[in-house]
Design an enzyme around this catalytic site. Structure first.
Site, PDB file in Angstrom:
ATOM      1  N   HIS A  99       0.795  -1.220   0.000  1.00 39.73           N
ATOM      2  CA  HIS A  99       0.000   0.000   0.000  1.00 39.73           C
ATOM      3  C   HIS A  99       0.835   1.282   0.000  1.00 39.73           C
ATOM      4  O   HIS A  99       0.273   2.382  -0.081  1.00 39.73           O
ATOM      5  CB  HIS A  99      -0.966   0.004   1.191  1.00 39.73           C
ATOM      6  CG  HIS A  99      -2.288   0.638   0.873  1.00 39.73           C
ATOM      7  ND1 HIS A  99      -3.416   0.472   1.658  1.00 39.73           N
ATOM      8  CD2 HIS A  99      -2.675   1.451  -0.135  1.00 39.73           C
ATOM      9  CE1 HIS A  99      -4.419   1.146   1.143  1.00 39.73           C
ATOM     10  NE2 HIS A  99      -4.008   1.757   0.058  1.00 39.73           N
ATOM     11  N   ASP A 122      -9.825  -0.449   4.101  1.00 41.55           N
ATOM     12  CA  ASP A 122      -8.620  -1.033   4.701  1.00 41.55           C
ATOM     13  C   ASP A 122      -8.889  -1.432   6.148  1.00 41.55           C
ATOM     14  O   ASP A 122      -9.656  -0.780   6.854  1.00 41.55           O
ATOM     15  CB  ASP A 122      -7.503   0.024   4.668  1.00 41.55           C
ATOM     16  CG  ASP A 122      -6.110  -0.554   4.741  1.00 41.55           C
ATOM     17  OD1 ASP A 122      -5.910  -1.544   5.456  1.00 41.55           O
ATOM     18  OD2 ASP A 122      -5.206   0.018   4.102  1.00 41.55           O
ATOM     19  N   HIS A 124      -6.532  -1.187   8.221  1.00 37.30           N
ATOM     20  CA  HIS A 124      -5.610  -0.301   8.928  1.00 37.30           C
ATOM     21  C   HIS A 124      -5.825   1.148   8.495  1.00 37.30           C
ATOM     22  O   HIS A 124      -6.415   1.415   7.447  1.00 37.30           O
ATOM     23  CB  HIS A 124      -4.166  -0.716   8.636  1.00 37.30           C
ATOM     24  CG  HIS A 124      -3.908  -2.180   8.850  1.00 37.30           C
ATOM     25  ND1 HIS A 124      -4.077  -3.110   7.845  1.00 37.30           N
ATOM     26  CD2 HIS A 124      -3.519  -2.858   9.955  1.00 37.30           C
ATOM     27  CE1 HIS A 124      -3.798  -4.313   8.324  1.00 37.30           C
ATOM     28  NE2 HIS A 124      -3.475  -4.195   9.598  1.00 37.30           N
ATOM     29  N   ASP A 126      -3.192   3.301   8.002  1.00 36.73           N
ATOM     30  CA  ASP A 126      -2.053   3.707   7.169  1.00 36.73           C
ATOM     31  C   ASP A 126      -1.735   5.187   7.346  1.00 36.73           C
ATOM     32  O   ASP A 126      -1.363   5.884   6.401  1.00 36.73           O
ATOM     33  CB  ASP A 126      -2.315   3.393   5.688  1.00 36.73           C
ATOM     34  CG  ASP A 126      -2.410   1.899   5.424  1.00 36.73           C
ATOM     35  OD1 ASP A 126      -2.006   1.116   6.299  1.00 36.73           O
ATOM     36  OD2 ASP A 126      -2.894   1.517   4.346  1.00 36.73           O
ATOM     37  N   HIS A 139       4.323   1.118   4.084  1.00 37.31           N
ATOM     38  CA  HIS A 139       2.947   0.859   3.615  1.00 37.31           C
ATOM     39  C   HIS A 139       1.917   1.251   4.680  1.00 37.31           C
ATOM     40  O   HIS A 139       0.734   1.386   4.359  1.00 37.31           O
ATOM     41  CB  HIS A 139       2.759  -0.598   3.173  1.00 37.31           C
ATOM     42  CG  HIS A 139       2.699  -1.618   4.277  1.00 37.31           C
ATOM     43  ND1 HIS A 139       2.137  -2.871   4.099  1.00 37.31           N
ATOM     44  CD2 HIS A 139       3.160  -1.609   5.554  1.00 37.31           C
ATOM     45  CE1 HIS A 139       2.233  -3.571   5.221  1.00 37.31           C
ATOM     46  NE2 HIS A 139       2.854  -2.826   6.109  1.00 37.31           N
ATOM     47  N   ASP A 226      -7.405  -1.930  -0.100  1.00 33.97           N
ATOM     48  CA  ASP A 226      -6.468  -2.918   0.415  1.00 33.97           C
ATOM     49  C   ASP A 226      -7.266  -4.190   0.685  1.00 33.97           C
ATOM     50  O   ASP A 226      -8.267  -4.158   1.410  1.00 33.97           O
ATOM     51  CB  ASP A 226      -5.841  -2.383   1.709  1.00 33.97           C
ATOM     52  CG  ASP A 226      -4.737  -3.263   2.257  1.00 33.97           C
ATOM     53  OD1 ASP A 226      -4.832  -4.495   2.119  1.00 33.97           O
ATOM     54  OD2 ASP A 226      -3.791  -2.718   2.857  1.00 33.97           O
ATOM     55  N   ASP A 228      -6.803  -6.512   2.591  1.00 36.27           N
ATOM     56  CA  ASP A 228      -6.931  -6.921   3.993  1.00 36.27           C
ATOM     57  C   ASP A 228      -8.102  -6.229   4.689  1.00 36.27           C
ATOM     58  O   ASP A 228      -8.396  -6.512   5.850  1.00 36.27           O
ATOM     59  CB  ASP A 228      -5.627  -6.758   4.765  1.00 36.27           C
ATOM     60  CG  ASP A 228      -5.246  -5.313   5.077  1.00 36.27           C
ATOM     61  OD1 ASP A 228      -6.119  -4.436   5.133  1.00 36.27           O
ATOM     62  OD2 ASP A 228      -4.046  -5.061   5.283  1.00 36.27           O
ATOM     63  N   GLU A 271      -2.028  -5.069  -2.016  1.00 30.39           N
ATOM     64  CA  GLU A 271      -1.719  -6.017  -0.946  1.00 30.39           C
ATOM     65  C   GLU A 271      -2.158  -7.452  -1.224  1.00 30.39           C
ATOM     66  O   GLU A 271      -2.358  -8.235  -0.304  1.00 30.39           O
ATOM     67  CB  GLU A 271      -2.267  -5.541   0.401  1.00 30.39           C
ATOM     68  CG  GLU A 271      -1.666  -4.240   0.909  1.00 30.39           C
ATOM     69  CD  GLU A 271      -0.242  -4.364   1.457  1.00 30.39           C
ATOM     70  OE1 GLU A 271       0.282  -5.493   1.521  1.00 30.39           O
ATOM     71  OE2 GLU A 271       0.341  -3.321   1.822  1.00 30.39           O
TER      72      GLU A 271
END
Length: 299
Positions: A99, A122, A124, A126, A139, A226, A228, A271
């Site tokens: 990412h 996402d 996360h 980031d 990332h 992303d 994830d 990702e």
């Protein structure tokens, strides 16, 4: 939506600890992204992959900003490529890679979109910096950099200012935020729909609100997805999985609602890590979601 799409592959794995995400663009291509998009009426030009150095080629100089110089150089090249394709009147579709490539994608887009909305799908945030990141992996810093926060070598890529504004950003699916990220998100007032909000409100309402935010007074909307963000049950091939994520069906609904809004001007899917995957399952999910975002329907 612009029907002329340019695919840009960025086999970047310098921004993450776990190897293999550099094969993400190939996995997504192998899952049939070009064929699927062409089947629903898009004109596709795949301009290939950018050249990315391998981690073995360079030493880690900054433990809190791993591969800083190398990542900055690749993102500068990516920004140029995105700028060029936008200048040609085409829709940039960037395939990652980790990412950290969002830094270059958004920097290139900012040459054409001065008040861009961003949907950050996402697990996360980031939104770490070198000072707050527990890992030093870039990332996990890409959104912060795009907001003009972070190391000068990163925030000055393809322009010396913030590329996006916090009031135009929505994070969807967050369930793993570091302490420094939580503080910065509150300080900037970024709208975040964690899994708590998705469970409580439902994806339809979350997307309705998110779409209103990112389209309010903006001149384009970028999707940074992303894999994830989804639950690891549906997307096992990611480097930083977090259980309890968005379901496959919820993700499709989010992309379908985005397509119906007809506000998307650029996108990146990142990702995908084939080494950690099962029979290319995560890349296939990426292609399915991508096509939903571009208007593919059952009937």
């Amino acid at each position: 939506m612009n029907t002329n799409i340019s695919i840009i592959g960025v086999p970047m794995d310098l921004g993450a600890d776990r190897r293999g995400v550099d094969m993400g663009p190939s996995a997504i291509r192998y899952a049939g992204v070009k064929r699927r998009l062409e089947s629903i009426g898009y004109q596709i030009e795949d301009i290939g992959d950018l050249s990315v150095p391998t981690p073995e080629s360079y030493p880690i100089i900054h433990d809190n900003l791993k591969y800083l110089d190398e990542i900055a150089k690749v993102n500068e090249k990516l920004a140029e490529a995105v700028d060029r394709e936008m200048g040609r009147g085409r829709f940039p579709l960037v395939l990652g890679g980790d990412h950290s490539i969002a830094i270059g994608t958004i920097a290139g887009l900012a040459k054409h979109k001065k008040n861009m909305g961003v949907i950050w799908f996402d697990a996360h945030g980031d939104i770490n910096t070198g000072e707050t990141s527990p890992s030093g992996n870039i990332h996990g810093m890409s959104l912060a950099v795009s907001l003009g926060i972070g190391h000068p070598n990163l925030i000055h890529i393809y322009g010396n200012q913030a590329k996006i504004k916090p009031e135009n950003v929505v994070i969807i699916g967050a369930r793993d935020l570091d302490p420094g990220e939580r503080k910065l998100i509150k300080q900037l007032g970024i709208k975040v729909y964690t899994m708590h909000e998705i469970d409580r409100l439902g994806m339809p309402r979350v997307m309705e609100e998110a779409l209103e935010i990112v389209s309010r007074g903006t001149d384009g909307v970028h999707l940074s997805l992303d894999l994830d963000g989804l639950d690891p049950h549906d997307c096992p091939g990611v480097g930083t999985p977090v259980i309890g994520g968005i379901s496959y069906r919820e993700s499709h609904l989010a992309m379908e609602m985005l397509a119906e809004a007809d506000i998307l001007t650029s996108a990146e899917f990142v990702e995908v890590n084939p080494i950690l995957d099962v029979q290319n399952k995560t890349a296939k999910v990426a292609v399915a979601l991508l096509c939903s975002a571009f208007g593919d329907k059952l009937l």
